[in-house]
Write an enzyme that holds these catalytic residues in place. Structure first.
Site, short mmCIF file in Angstrom:
data_model
loop_
_atom_site.label_atom_id
_atom_site.label_comp_id
_atom_site.label_asym_id
_atom_site.label_seq_id
_atom_site.Cartn_x
_atom_site.Cartn_y
_atom_site.Cartn_z
N ASP A 209 52.08 25.05 23.89
CA ASP A 209 53.07 24.98 22.81
C ASP A 209 54.17 26.04 23.00
OD1 ASP A 209 51.61 27.25 22.23
OD2 ASP A 209 51.80 26.99 20.07
N SER B 58 55.84 29.25 16.82
CA SER B 58 54.81 28.48 17.51
C SER B 58 55.27 27.10 17.96
CB SER B 58 53.59 28.39 16.61
OG SER B 58 52.53 27.86 17.32
N HIS B 59 54.63 26.08 17.41
CA HIS B 59 54.90 24.70 17.84
C HIS B 59 56.06 24.07 17.07
CE1 HIS B 59 52.30 24.97 14.43
NE2 HIS B 59 52.69 23.77 14.06
N LYS C 55 44.47 32.80 20.01
CA LYS C 55 44.07 31.67 20.82
C LYS C 55 44.94 31.70 22.07
CE LYS C 55 46.69 28.44 17.92
NZ LYS C 55 46.99 29.24 16.73
N ASP D 288 54.75 29.09 21.91
CA ASP D 288 54.43 30.49 22.21
C ASP D 288 53.18 30.65 23.07
OD1 ASP D 288 52.83 29.62 20.11
OD2 ASP D 288 52.62 31.63 19.27
N ASP E 58 49.97 29.70 22.75
CA ASP E 58 48.58 29.89 22.31
C ASP E 58 47.82 28.58 22.14
OD1 ASP E 58 49.94 29.17 20.04
OD2 ASP E 58 49.37 30.91 18.84
N ARG E 59 48.54 27.46 22.08
CA ARG E 59 47.84 26.18 21.95
C ARG E 59 47.72 25.47 23.29
NH1 ARG E 59 49.56 23.05 16.50
NH2 ARG E 59 49.47 24.84 15.12
C1 G16 Z 1 48.58 28.50 13.33
C2 G16 Z 1 47.30 29.27 13.15
C3 G16 Z 1 46.13 28.36 13.42
C4 G16 Z 1 46.20 27.14 12.55
C5 G16 Z 1 47.53 26.44 12.77
C6 G16 Z 1 47.76 25.28 11.82
O1 G16 Z 1 48.73 28.14 14.66
O2 G16 Z 1 47.24 30.37 14.01
O3 G16 Z 1 44.99 29.09 13.15
O4 G16 Z 1 45.17 26.27 12.86
O5 G16 Z 1 48.57 27.35 12.54
O6 G16 Z 1 47.82 25.74 10.53
P1 G16 Z 1 48.24 24.81 9.33
O7 G16 Z 1 47.24 23.68 9.34
O8 G16 Z 1 48.12 25.69 8.14
O9 G16 Z 1 49.63 24.30 9.60
P2 G16 Z 1 50.08 28.37 15.43
O10 G16 Z 1 49.85 27.83 16.80
O11 G16 Z 1 51.09 27.57 14.63
O12 G16 Z 1 50.33 29.83 15.36
#
Ligand code: G16
Length: 542
Positions: free
Chosen positions: A276, A113-114, A375, A278, A280-281
């Site tokens: 981000d 992801s990010h 998302k 991938d 989704d953000r």
């Molecule tokens: C993931 C989850 C999200 C979550 C985020 C942050 O996002 O899919 O639902 O809000 O992580 O999580 P944490 O606060 O536990 O670091 P992504 O975009 O990283 O896949």
């Protein structure tokens, strides 16, 4: 062709976190590490033999190598057909859409992801189910249990496949289709939004800038905004790079600095957005104006019927617990339910499947709907553009008008990244021990209304998820929330979420950190953050 059975020993750290298994690239490169986890996925899936699986990733370093390994393992495990994105590329929301469109059995998505990429960066892998959504906890638990006892994995002995051409080929008994990862997604977007109206807006000198941060959305954004909507030159950093150009592909005010500079200049465009790693953000900006993700969800909810795909209204909405309560006020006015779930998109799946919620969102720059089960960053951008095209007002005017109607939820998140894990756990344990009897206590001007460790009971399958973050709510509607991130890969990340509610429109123009200062100080005092983290300041404030 030969199927090889390789002996292996378990790794004890393959427990999926908030969103799949995320580790540094070097950990994934440890011999058998990736293979063990992939075999644990196949071993945990009932009846996956002969089925169709979707495979793709965000293009970060190690994506290509991992895809070749997974293809050979899938073939050895009897998977019937794999749909793989050209070049191994597929954004997370596109993967969800493709699983649904092709009625696939599930999908394997490679992304951290990010988190930063590159040889010294992070890598990740997660499994998505038939609905297109992240595997629920009972599936991730089963994968983890399997990973603890695994003693062999199966892999086909074969040459690597060429993934850069749209072809249908075979790997052993398995069919491999290299598909265009953009087209099916772009078509889905055209079915939800009024592209003609957005085209007209852009034609009439509306300027936009979309920052793909050298990550997976580059090809998607170019196709949708530049080609289909006619916004020539609107995509910034649109070339996906294995290390994201050395950047941190997290669309917030700190890491999306190229975009922030453009949007806060004198001659800023009308609209800016970033995605981000991938896809989704999303982060949404107006001319010299930042929209918090929590406000964004509230504004989309309030204006949903202006958008073709949602014109008949919403069945309900959902937000993660730490997300501000701005959307709750809109839901109340619309007479629909607002669900409060733990952090993690997987918790929205059942609500979307059961048609209890149409839109969902999280403070962590995530917004989405029932069109997929992830998302979806570019979806949110298109949603905003559709609203802007219909209303003909600026982003700032729309948000300020929204505050006038519903009041403003001042909101901020403070992250303390890479702190000592033991000390961070001690901080949370200590807080947990203070909750009993806190209700009714007074701290300066604040009186505690409730204090608990958030527990969620899923209204559809009645599963219960405990210890999802500590909430302290005050009688004036303000809140402070503490939790440890489930996505970091180094040490621990403490997240502090702070929110206060201001109904008076004359007080809506304060600077956010200033407006929240008394609560931030209170959170420091209650949790002794400085002492436990050994940090004077948070690493990132959003
Ligand atoms: C993931 C989850 C999200 C979550 C985020 C942050 O996002 O899919 O639902 O809000 O992580 O999580 P944490 O606060 O536990 O670091 P992504 O975009 O990283 O896949």
């Amino acid at each position: 062709m030969n199927i090889r059975t390789v002996s292996t020993t378990p790794f004890s750290d393959q427990k999926p976190g908030t969103s799949g298994l995320r580790k540094s690239v070097t950990v994934f490169q440890t011999p058998h590490y990736l293979e063990n986890f992939v075999q644990s996925i196949f071993d945990s899936l009932d009846g996956c033999e002969g089925q169709t699986i979707v495979l793709g990733g965000d293009g970060r370093y190690y994506n290509r190598q991992a895809i070749q390994i997974i293809l050979k393992m899938a073939a050895a495990n009897g998977i019937g057909r794999i749909l793989v994105g050209k070049g191994g590329i597929m954004s997370t929301p596109a993967a969800s859409a493709i699983i649904r469109q092709y009625k696939a059995y599930g999908g394997i998505i490679l992304s951290a992801s990010h988190n930063p990429g590159g040889p010294q960066g992070d890598f990740g892998i997660k499994y998505n189910i038939t609905s297109g959504g992240p595997a629920p906890e009972k599936v991730t638990e089963a994968i983890f249990e399997r990973s603890k006892v695994i003693n062999r994995y199966k892999i086909l002995e074969a040459d690597d496949l060429n993934l850069d051409k749209l072809t249908v080929t075979r790997l052993g008994e398995m069919s491999v289709e290299v598909i265009d990862p953009v087209e099916p997604y772009a078509r889905l977007m055209e079915s939800l939004f009024d592209f003609e109206r957005i085209r007209q807006l852009i034609k009439h000198d509306f300027k936009l800038c979309v920052d793909s941060m050298h990550a997976v959305t580059g090809p998607y954004a170019k196709d949708i905004f530049e080609k289909r909507l006619g916004a020539a030159g609107s995509v910034l950093n649109g070339e996906p790079l294995e290390d994201f150009g050395g950047g941190h592909p997290d669309p917030n005010l700190v890491y999306a600095h190229d975009l922030v500079e453009i949007m806060f200049a004198n001659d800023a465009p009308d609209f800016g957005a970033a995605s981000d790693g991938d896809g989704d953000r999303n982060m949404v900006l107006g001319n010299n104006f930042f929209v918090t993700p929590s406000d964004s969800l509230a504004v989309l909810t309030a204006n949903a019927t202006l958008v073709p795909g949602y014109k008949t209204g919403l069945s309900g909405v959902a937000r993660s617990m730490p997300t501000s309560e701005a959307v709750d006020r809109v839901a109340e006015k619309l007479g629909i339910t607002c669900y409060e779930t733990p952090t993690g998109w997987k918790f929205f799946g059942n609500l979307l499947d059961a048609n209890k919620a149409t839109l969902c969102g999280e403070e962590s720059f995530g917004t989405g709907s029932n069109h997929v089960r992830e998302k979806d960053g570019l979806w949110a951008v298109l949603f905003w553009l559709n609203i802007l095209a219909v209303k003909g007002e600026s982003v700032e005017a729309i948000v300020k008008d929204h505050w006038k109607t519903y009041g403003r939820n001042y909101y901020s998140r403070h992250d303390y990244e890479e702190v000592d894990k033991e000390r961070a756990t001690e901080l949370m344990d200590r807080l947990g021990g203070m909750l009993d009897g806190m209700a009714g206590k007074k701290f300066a001007n604040y009186e505690v209304k409730y204090a608990d460790d958030f527990s969620y009971s899923d209204p559809v399958d009645h599963s219960v998820s405990k210890n999802q973050g500590i909430r302290i709510g005050f009688t004036d509607g303000s809140r402070i929330v503490f939790r440890l991130s489930g996505t970091g890969t180094k040490g621990a990340t403490l997240r502090l979420y702070v929110e206060s509610y201001e109904p008076d429109a004359n007080k809506h123009n304060l600077e956010t950190q200033a407006a929240l200062k008394p609560l931030i100080d209170l959170a420091q005092e209650i949790a002794q953050i400085k002492e436990y983290t050994q940090r004077d300041e948070p690493t990132v404030i959003t």
